[in-house]
Design a protein around this motif. Sequence first.
Motif, PDB file in Angstrom:
ATOM      1  N   HIS A  94      -3.248  35.832  57.285  1.00 32.59           N
ATOM      2  CA  HIS A  94      -3.331  36.152  55.841  1.00 32.59           C
ATOM      3  C   HIS A  94      -1.513  35.461  55.706  1.00 32.59           C
ATOM      4  CE1 HIS A  94      -0.574  38.188  59.580  1.00 32.59           C
ATOM      5  NE2 HIS A  94       0.204  38.540  58.353  1.00 32.59           N
ATOM      6  N   LEU A  95      -0.644  34.759  56.495  1.00 29.38           N
ATOM      7  CA  LEU A  95       0.335  34.022  55.493  1.00 29.38           C
ATOM      8  C   LEU A  95       0.252  33.035  55.188  1.00 29.38           C
ATOM      9  CD1 LEU A  95       3.160  34.906  58.414  1.00 29.38           C
ATOM     10  CD2 LEU A  95       2.590  36.279  56.621  1.00 29.38           C
ATOM     11  N   ARG A  96       0.986  32.674  54.459  1.00 30.78           N
ATOM     12  CA  ARG A  96       0.391  31.179  53.675  1.00 30.78           C
ATOM     13  C   ARG A  96       1.772  30.528  54.615  1.00 30.78           C
ATOM     14  NH1 ARG A  96      -1.344  31.996  48.181  1.00 30.78           N
ATOM     15  NH2 ARG A  96      -0.214  34.194  47.760  1.00 30.78           N
ATOM     16  N   ALA A  97       1.187  29.298  54.243  1.00 29.93           N
ATOM     17  CA  ALA A  97       1.427  27.745  55.179  1.00 29.93           C
ATOM     18  C   ALA A  97       2.628  27.959  55.802  1.00 29.93           C
ATOM     19  CB  ALA A  97       1.412  27.157  55.193  1.00 29.93           C
ATOM     20  N   LEU A  98       3.859  27.992  54.981  1.00 29.34           N
ATOM     21  CA  LEU A  98       5.215  28.333  54.749  1.00 29.34           C
ATOM     22  C   LEU A  98       5.627  29.294  55.842  1.00 29.34           C
ATOM     23  CD1 LEU A  98       8.083  27.295  53.521  1.00 29.34           C
ATOM     24  CD2 LEU A  98       7.642  29.132  51.760  1.00 29.34           C
ATOM     25  N   ASP A  99       4.651  30.646  55.703  1.00 29.12           N
ATOM     26  CA  ASP A  99       5.673  31.201  56.465  1.00 29.12           C
ATOM     27  C   ASP A  99       4.875  31.358  58.086  1.00 29.12           C
ATOM     28  OD1 ASP A  99       7.035  32.796  54.918  1.00 29.12           O
ATOM     29  OD2 ASP A  99       5.202  33.849  53.682  1.00 29.12           O
ATOM     30  N   ASN A 100       4.080  30.656  57.706  1.00 26.22           N
ATOM     31  CA  ASN A 100       3.229  30.771  59.214  1.00 26.22           C
ATOM     32  C   ASN A 100       4.594  29.230  60.113  1.00 26.22           C
ATOM     33  OD1 ASN A 100       0.435  30.852  60.601  1.00 26.22           O
ATOM     34  ND2 ASN A 100       0.337  30.947  58.359  1.00 26.22           N
ATOM     35  N   ASP A 121      11.552  22.144  55.351  1.00 29.95           N
ATOM     36  CA  ASP A 121      11.934  20.579  55.415  1.00 29.95           C
ATOM     37  C   ASP A 121      10.102  20.415  56.819  1.00 29.95           C
ATOM     38  OD1 ASP A 121      13.382  18.717  55.782  1.00 29.95           O
ATOM     39  OD2 ASP A 121      13.253  19.671  58.011  1.00 29.95           O
ATOM     40  N   GLU A 122      10.139  21.122  57.367  1.00 25.50           N
ATOM     41  CA  GLU A 122       9.283  20.651  58.406  1.00 25.50           C
ATOM     42  C   GLU A 122       7.911  20.019  57.973  1.00 25.50           C
ATOM     43  OE1 GLU A 122       9.594  19.805  61.270  1.00 25.50           O
ATOM     44  OE2 GLU A 122      11.203  20.402  62.327  1.00 25.50           O
ATOM     45  N   LEU A 123       7.066  20.857  57.155  1.00 25.68           N
ATOM     46  CA  LEU A 123       6.629  20.546  56.383  1.00 25.68           C
ATOM     47  C   LEU A 123       6.515  19.456  55.438  1.00 25.68           C
ATOM     48  CD1 LEU A 123       5.394  23.872  54.440  1.00 25.68           C
ATOM     49  CD2 LEU A 123       4.076  23.007  56.650  1.00 25.68           C
ATOM     50  N   SER A 130       3.382  20.263  49.627  1.00 24.38           N
ATOM     51  CA  SER A 130       2.718  20.186  48.451  1.00 24.38           C
ATOM     52  C   SER A 130       1.404  21.431  49.162  1.00 24.38           C
ATOM     53  CB  SER A 130       2.729  19.453  47.797  1.00 24.38           C
ATOM     54  OG  SER A 130       0.799  18.936  48.504  1.00 24.38           O
ATOM     55  N   HIS A 131       1.556  21.833  50.266  1.00 24.49           N
ATOM     56  CA  HIS A 131       0.815  23.082  50.626  1.00 24.49           C
ATOM     57  C   HIS A 131       1.098  24.211  50.664  1.00 24.49           C
ATOM     58  CE1 HIS A 131      -1.853  19.216  49.829  1.00 24.49           C
ATOM     59  NE2 HIS A 131      -2.972  19.649  50.949  1.00 24.49           N
ATOM     60  N   HIS A 132       2.722  24.210  50.430  1.00 22.16           N
ATOM     61  CA  HIS A 132       2.975  25.416  51.355  1.00 22.16           C
ATOM     62  C   HIS A 132       2.783  26.962  51.421  1.00 22.16           C
ATOM     63  CE1 HIS A 132       5.183  24.738  47.398  1.00 22.16           C
ATOM     64  NE2 HIS A 132       5.376  26.385  47.135  1.00 22.16           N
ATOM     65  N   GLN A 143      -5.132  18.919  58.179  1.00 19.86           N
ATOM     66  CA  GLN A 143      -4.036  20.059  58.274  1.00 19.86           C
ATOM     67  C   GLN A 143      -3.620  21.398  58.785  1.00 19.86           C
ATOM     68  OE1 GLN A 143      -5.591  20.928  53.505  1.00 19.86           O
ATOM     69  NE2 GLN A 143      -4.555  18.425  53.122  1.00 19.86           N
ATOM     70  N   ALA A 144      -4.539  22.094  58.541  1.00 20.65           N
ATOM     71  CA  ALA A 144      -4.241  23.175  59.482  1.00 20.65           C
ATOM     72  C   ALA A 144      -3.587  22.726  61.370  1.00 20.65           C
ATOM     73  CB  ALA A 144      -5.445  23.797  60.284  1.00 20.65           C
ATOM     74  N   ALA A 145      -3.963  21.434  61.337  1.00 18.46           N
ATOM     75  CA  ALA A 145      -3.139  20.874  62.833  1.00 18.46           C
ATOM     76  C   ALA A 145      -1.519  20.719  62.633  1.00 18.46           C
ATOM     77  CB  ALA A 145      -3.986  19.995  63.389  1.00 18.46           C
ATOM     78  N   ARG A 146      -1.686  20.303  60.881  1.00 18.51           N
ATOM     79  CA  ARG A 146      -0.144  19.603  60.685  1.00 18.51           C
ATOM     80  C   ARG A 146       0.819  20.853  60.671  1.00 18.51           C
ATOM     81  NH1 ARG A 146      -0.607  15.596  56.806  1.00 18.51           N
ATOM     82  NH2 ARG A 146      -2.866  15.926  56.587  1.00 18.51           N
ATOM     83  N   VAL A 147       0.143  22.155  60.016  1.00 14.89           N
ATOM     84  CA  VAL A 147       0.966  22.706  60.466  1.00 14.89           C
ATOM     85  C   VAL A 147       0.958  23.570  61.434  1.00 14.89           C
ATOM     86  CG1 VAL A 147       0.712  25.453  59.329  1.00 14.89           C
ATOM     87  CG2 VAL A 147      -0.379  23.349  57.739  1.00 14.89           C
ATOM     88  N   ALA A 148       0.355  23.985  62.703  1.00 19.01           N
ATOM     89  CA  ALA A 148       0.630  24.327  64.032  1.00 19.01           C
ATOM     90  C   ALA A 148       1.886  22.990  64.017  1.00 19.01           C
ATOM     91  CB  ALA A 148      -0.326  24.204  64.350  1.00 19.01           C
ATOM     92  N   LEU A 149       1.761  22.018  64.780  1.00 21.03           N
ATOM     93  CA  LEU A 149       2.643  21.175  65.086  1.00 21.03           C
ATOM     94  C   LEU A 149       4.161  22.166  63.908  1.00 21.03           C
ATOM     95  CD1 LEU A 149       3.487  18.689  66.354  1.00 21.03           C
ATOM     96  CD2 LEU A 149       2.802  17.283  64.629  1.00 21.03           C
TER      97      LEU A 149
END
Length: 354
Positions: A94-100, A121-123, A130-132, A143-149
Amino acid sequence: MTPPPGLEARIGLSRGTLEVSVDLTASPGEVVAVLGPNGGGKTSALLALAGVIPLRSGRVAVAGEEWESAGRRRRLPEERSVGLLLAEPLLFPHLRALDNVAYGLRSRGVGRRAARARAHDELGRVGLASHHGARPRELSSGQAARVALARALATDPRLLLLDEPLASLDPDTRARTRSDLSARLAAYDGVTVLVTHDPLDALTLADRLVFVEGGRVTQSGSPGEVLREPRSAYVATVVGLNLYAGELGPAGTVRLDGAGSLVTADAPAGRVWATIAPSAVSLHRQPPEGSPRNNWRLRITDITLQGQSARVGLAGALPLTAEVTLAAVTAMALRAGDEVWASVKATEVRTYPR
């Protein structure tokens, strides 16, 4: 000059019938890859570092601070400066990449604006600025794996734990994500412990390899050291070499433990490991002519294609793996169950002390 403290861990614990006794040390900025067969204890060691499994004996210290010592107070998982990345990203749907990415900071009391600024900054560091605004369902698996990192690193952990972080990705995505992960880890000044089954992940990401089998460390060293001198059957399989134990005599003959022998050009050295690269094994339908001093009549057990080459498993007087071209497989009409001659030159048998 004494190096700054990083990770110092002596892990003693029990998981069912498995007794785990593993020592891990690393300097800040170092990546240590832990490899081993299923059920060998590598994930148990990782969970002990995270504080999920308590130690029965030993201690864990990070950056000079003691996190746990058996029989004394231990820091709970939430009290440890740890970033954790698993095979599944486990992003909040339910959260966008930035809030994750900002979630860990917010849970530690960081204000919304500051947490989001750091998350952005981490993204950016993992190439996803650009996917925040994307939700997890709108991201590819890589991309999901990189957000988790990014989420794991946003809290500036002193210890980053990666448990098969690329295992769920398809081959193309895995290669791209591995490159992104390597670049991000190069800029991380904490200690990284990577658990993986994939030799390519370990060899390309890690500064040091630690092999855990049956709850014990069977070998550790730099990737180059391990590639040159594997010291267990499992390690040899990972680095792609045929490995044998035996006694090297004065005539250049290695009497193998159990049965059989090899001829080598190396000098006498007593108890040795002997290795043969699969590419050094030639296969023939008829007894070979010429200079090879090692010849065996063997049976093909399996043929595995790898790009433009094939690995051929052989059984008989000496278990052996050969690597030949696809053209050779076709020309010789090789099939599982066939008997062939395998030959290896003495100069291709390398030995080193046990």
